[in-house]
Design a protein around this motif. Structure first.
Motif, PDB file in Angstrom:
ATOM      1  N   ILE A   1       0.703  -1.074  -0.123  1.00 21.79           N
ATOM      2  CA  ILE A   1      -0.208   0.239  -0.087  1.00 21.79           C
ATOM      3  C   ILE A   1       0.792   1.290   0.098  1.00 21.79           C
ATOM      4  CG2 ILE A   1      -0.310   0.254   2.605  1.00 21.79           C
ATOM      5  CD1 ILE A   1      -3.110   0.885   2.205  1.00 21.79           C
ATOM      6  N   CYS A   2       0.382   2.556  -0.325  1.00 22.59           N
ATOM      7  CA  CYS A   2       1.098   3.596  -0.631  1.00 22.59           C
ATOM      8  C   CYS A   2       0.519   4.788  -0.098  1.00 22.59           C
ATOM      9  CB  CYS A   2       1.610   3.663  -2.148  1.00 22.59           C
ATOM     10  SG  CYS A   2       0.350   4.107  -3.100  1.00 22.59           S
ATOM     11  N   ILE A   3       1.192   5.946   0.113  1.00 22.61           N
ATOM     12  CA  ILE A   3       0.622   7.093   0.623  1.00 22.61           C
ATOM     13  C   ILE A   3      -0.441   7.665  -0.099  1.00 22.61           C
ATOM     14  CG2 ILE A   3       0.912   9.391   1.010  1.00 22.61           C
ATOM     15  CD1 ILE A   3       3.920   8.806   2.042  1.00 22.61           C
ATOM     16  N   ASN A   4      -0.142   7.367  -1.555  1.00 22.48           N
ATOM     17  CA  ASN A   4      -1.364   7.946  -2.506  1.00 22.48           C
ATOM     18  C   ASN A   4      -2.708   7.221  -2.540  1.00 22.48           C
ATOM     19  OD1 ASN A   4       0.105  10.223  -3.410  1.00 22.48           O
ATOM     20  ND2 ASN A   4       0.662   8.995  -5.435  1.00 22.48           N
ATOM     21  N   ASP A   5      -2.449   5.962  -2.088  1.00 14.55           N
ATOM     22  CA  ASP A   5      -3.842   4.997  -1.987  1.00 14.55           C
ATOM     23  C   ASP A   5      -4.547   5.651  -0.502  1.00 14.55           C
ATOM     24  OD1 ASP A   5      -3.102   3.193  -3.591  1.00 14.55           O
ATOM     25  OD2 ASP A   5      -2.031   1.715  -2.260  1.00 14.55           O
ATOM     26  N   LEU A   6      -3.670   6.094   0.429  1.00 10.39           N
ATOM     27  CA  LEU A   6      -4.569   6.617   1.591  1.00 10.39           C
ATOM     28  C   LEU A   6      -5.096   8.137   0.861  1.00 10.39           C
ATOM     29  CD1 LEU A   6      -1.876   6.183   4.343  1.00 10.39           C
ATOM     30  CD2 LEU A   6      -3.401   4.600   3.357  1.00 10.39           C
TER      31      LEU A   6
END
Length: 727
Positions: free
Chosen positions: A612-617
């Protein structure tokens, strides 16, 4: 093209040329492509194994930059460009879909990931425990842990760490050699950017919390499995674990391994049944053992089966589901792990038979591994690229060149114990690049990268000394080694930072590997700390400050304060307390009265997979709150993180731990968390904070607050905590 370009008949692209087409021509091409696609769909040919394109597992993140991070730059004299890549909606006119490519970011999988917090949990090879099992779950819940891609294959979304562990029996030179043999063949089958492969010793298997962090356990020893170890393996299966047995006596109740000496180390014809009920016939090297029904009752078998083409149809491969939580084992008594060139194969005729079946051997192995939840879409290792020396400020360039001219040897080289850097005004393709000898291009005007924008980095870097001189590479072995020959000599005001788009040999804590796919912000920063200072007396706090800097770099931006990015002691960056997004590695050297510290940091910005990545958040926040927050870039977040880190260091040097702990506690995941000391049966304690040196403090049942340390296992720093002995 990052392997995105699929061409038929083995054609290799040599040049890509853009041409301008009139609207009328574009319309004609579009109509022609649509007609051709309709004909293809009508014919509906069966695709061959050789020509089937690999699924694209990269998520392409588009969109504009954050307004708060600076205006969209235009191309400047430094050769950099601020243009964003096209978003997913920008499809070329006249493009046709030759096959259904399953994207890991497809709508169906994203919906499932959004509804299943265990879908992905790990940002690297670092080890993190699973969430507690919900005993109220049902078989339907277990089934939800398996997602089918568009070709019907199972994709792992269970949340286990991307680790494949190998149990090879007792420690010996033979078992070490066998581990290298088995590891090599599995590394040829799976996507090694998504998994790390480790040996599991008997001592570690009995002592450490490995079962919480293992996606697949490979048992490849010919020795009998000790009873205590067998119980561990069965417990792992009962928790939903996956096991691959390779010519091992390990089996499940209801089956027994029976010796047939006539088959031992002989080449036999095997018929293998795949999950789609098709069959593969191949020549295999038999171990001399077969699977037969035994005491304990009949077990239901999975679809994967392999039997010999003999009168008894001896079973050499069986798939056995186990328990209600999705556990399963695939057990083999065919030497799928051995190449035809193995020393076990003596006769030339046997070698020829096995060699002719080698492609099918890999087909069978990949089918087994895919069924067990692994991704076997192979990618070639990226080639190393030259480094570029880049200034974050124009005024630092001339002093930097003067310093460099005094410190390189006559051939323009600076050597260290780990590698040599050869400084060049320009780079040509005939210059060799190896992990130990890297060219460094000093011509800033020639620098151009789609993945790193120098102008955006400069806009977001607001420091006095840190991150001022950049060593940048598209692909490098590891950023942790790049500054080795420069760190003790370069003036402190020329703060060094190494930045890479991808690493081929990324490093984690201890002996752990660090996966560095595209979209991960990867850097190593040089920081100098006086020994006789607040931070110099508490060096363990450096890793806490770096983790905190990453979180604060995001959450200090207006409107981004509710992005649930947090810190986990001692050196991890998390989404809430569920999934790891990144981590920090610190190496420090004391020389005279100064600590020279290399801070390696990697965190996922735009790479949704394998974790998972920050842009997913950001995307999820926008969906939940009907907001329009912009996605991040790696270059702007690295610069913002370095800026925040310098402020945190200055605050710490001025006020000590109390100057930064309130902010650290605001973002950390451990408030009121319960842990056990010494293992699963140890006393339960409550985490209450950090001591003056940066170690965890816990409150015992009697109310006493004590400092605890990790026990040294590399799987989970919060497992098996111990109270250090008083000196």
């Amino acid at each position: 093209m990052e392997d995105r370009l699929q061409m038929a008949d083995g054609l290799v692209p040599q040049k890509i040329v853009s041409v301008h087409l009139q609207d009328s021509t574009l319309k004609a091409l579009k109509d022609q492509a649509s007609n051709k696609q309709a004909q293809i769909l009508q014919q509906n040919p069966e695709p061959s194994v050789e020509s089937k394109p690999e699924p694209d597992v990269m998520e392409h993140v588009g969109g504009d930059d954050l307004k708060v991070l600076g205006a969209q730059p235009t191309e400047g004299k430094d050769g950099t460009s601020g243009r964003e890549p096209a978003g997913e909606g920008d499809v070329g006119v006249g493009s046709i879909e030759h096959c259904h490519l399953h994207l890991s970011s497809c709508h169906e999988c994203l919906e499932l990931e959004n509804s299943t917090i265990e879908s992905v949990k790990f940002a690297s090879a670092e080890k993190i425990p699973d969430l507690p099992y919900d005993h109220n779950g049902t078989l339907e819940d277990v089934a939800d842990d398996i997602c089918l891609d568009r070709e019907g294959r199972k994709v792992n979304i269970t949340g286990r760490a991307p680790n494949i562990l190998f149990y090879m029996g007792s420690a010996s030179q033979e078992s070490l050699g066998r581990f290298q043999e088995v590891r090599s063949v599995l590394a040829d089958c799976v996507d090694t950017e998504s998994y790390t492969l480790y040996p599991l010793s008997r001592e570690s298997a009995l002592r450490d919390p490995w079962s919480d962090n293992c996606l697949l356990l490979v048992i490849a020893t010919r020795e009998a499995i000790p009873e205590d170890l067998s119980q561990k393996f069965m417990a792992y299966l009962s928790q939903g674990g996956k096991v691959l047995g390779l010519c091992s006596p390990f089996t499940l109740s209801g089956f027994q391994v029976t010796s047939k000496s006539v088959l031992r180390e002989t080449v036999q014809n095997l018929v293998f049944s795949k999950a789609d009920q098709t069959h593969v016939k191949l020549s295999v090297l038999s171990s001399g053992y077969v699977y037969e029904e035994g005491p304990g009752g009949h077990l239901s078998l999975g679809k994967l089966q392999g039997h010999l083409e003999n009168e008894d149809k001896d079973r050499l491969i069986v798939q056995v589901p186990f328990g209600p939580r999705g556990g399963e084992a695939v057990l083999c008594q065919a030497h799928l792990e051995l190449p035809p060139s193995s020393s076990v194969v003596q006769a030339q005729e046997d070698f020829n038979l096995l060699k002719s079946s080698n492609t099918r051997r890999y087909e069978v192995l990949r089918e087994i591994l895919t069924t067990l939840g692994l991704n076997c879409d192979l990618k070639r290792a990226p080639a190393l690229t030259p480094l570029y020396l880049l200034p974050a400020a124009e005024e630092i360039w001339d002093p930097l060149m003067q310093w460099l001219g005094k410190h390189v040897d006559p051939e323009g080289v600076i050597k260290s114990s780990k590698l040599s850097l050869k400084f060049l005004s320009s780079y040509t393709s005939n210059i060799e690049i190896t992990p130990s000898a890297l060219p460094v291009v000093t011509d800033v005007e020639s620098f151009l990268s789609e993945n790193f924008n120098l102008q955006i980095y400069r806009q977001n870097l607001q420091t006095k000394r840190l991150g001022k001189v950049i060593l940048f590479a598209e692909v490098t072995p590891t950023t942790m080694n790049l500054l080795d020959g420069l760190m003790f000599e370069i003036p402190q005001e020329m703060g060094l930072i190494a930045i890479a788009v991808r690493q081929t040999q990324g490093k984690g804590r201890g002996s752990n590997a660090w996966l560095s796919p595209m979209g991960c912000a990867v850097s190593t920063l040089l920081v100098s700390i006086p020994l006789r200072s607040q931070l110099g007396q508490r060096i363990p706090f450096v890793q806490h400050l770096m983790s905190l800097a990453v979180v604060e770099a995001v959450r200090s931006i207006p409107e981004y304060q509710d992005i649930n990015l947090r810190v986990k002691w001692p050196n991890d960056i998390y989404y809430s307390n569920f999934m790891k997004l990144g981590g920090v590695l610190v190496n420090s050297t004391l020389l005279g009265e100064t600590f020279y510290i290399l801070i390696g940091c990697g965190f996922n910005v735009s790479n949704s997979n394998p974790t998972i990545c920050i842009n997913d958040l950001v995307t999820e926040y926008n969906k939940q709150h009907r907001a329009e927050l912009k996605p991040f870039r790696t270059d702007d977040l690295i610069a913002r993180t370095v800026t925040v880190l310098e402020k945190l260091i200055d605050t710490f040097q001025d006020k000590g731990p109390n100057g930064i702990l309130p902010l650290y506690y605001k973002y950390w995941v451990h408030s009121g968390q319960r842990v056990r000391l010494g293992g699963l049966e140890g006393p339960e304690v409550w985490i209450v904070g950090l001591d003056d040196s940066g170690f965890l403090q816990v409150q015992q049942e009697d109310g006493e607050i004590v400092t605890v340390h990790p026990d040294g296992n590399s799987f989970d720093m919060l497992r098996n905590l111990i109270i250090p002995k008083q000196q």
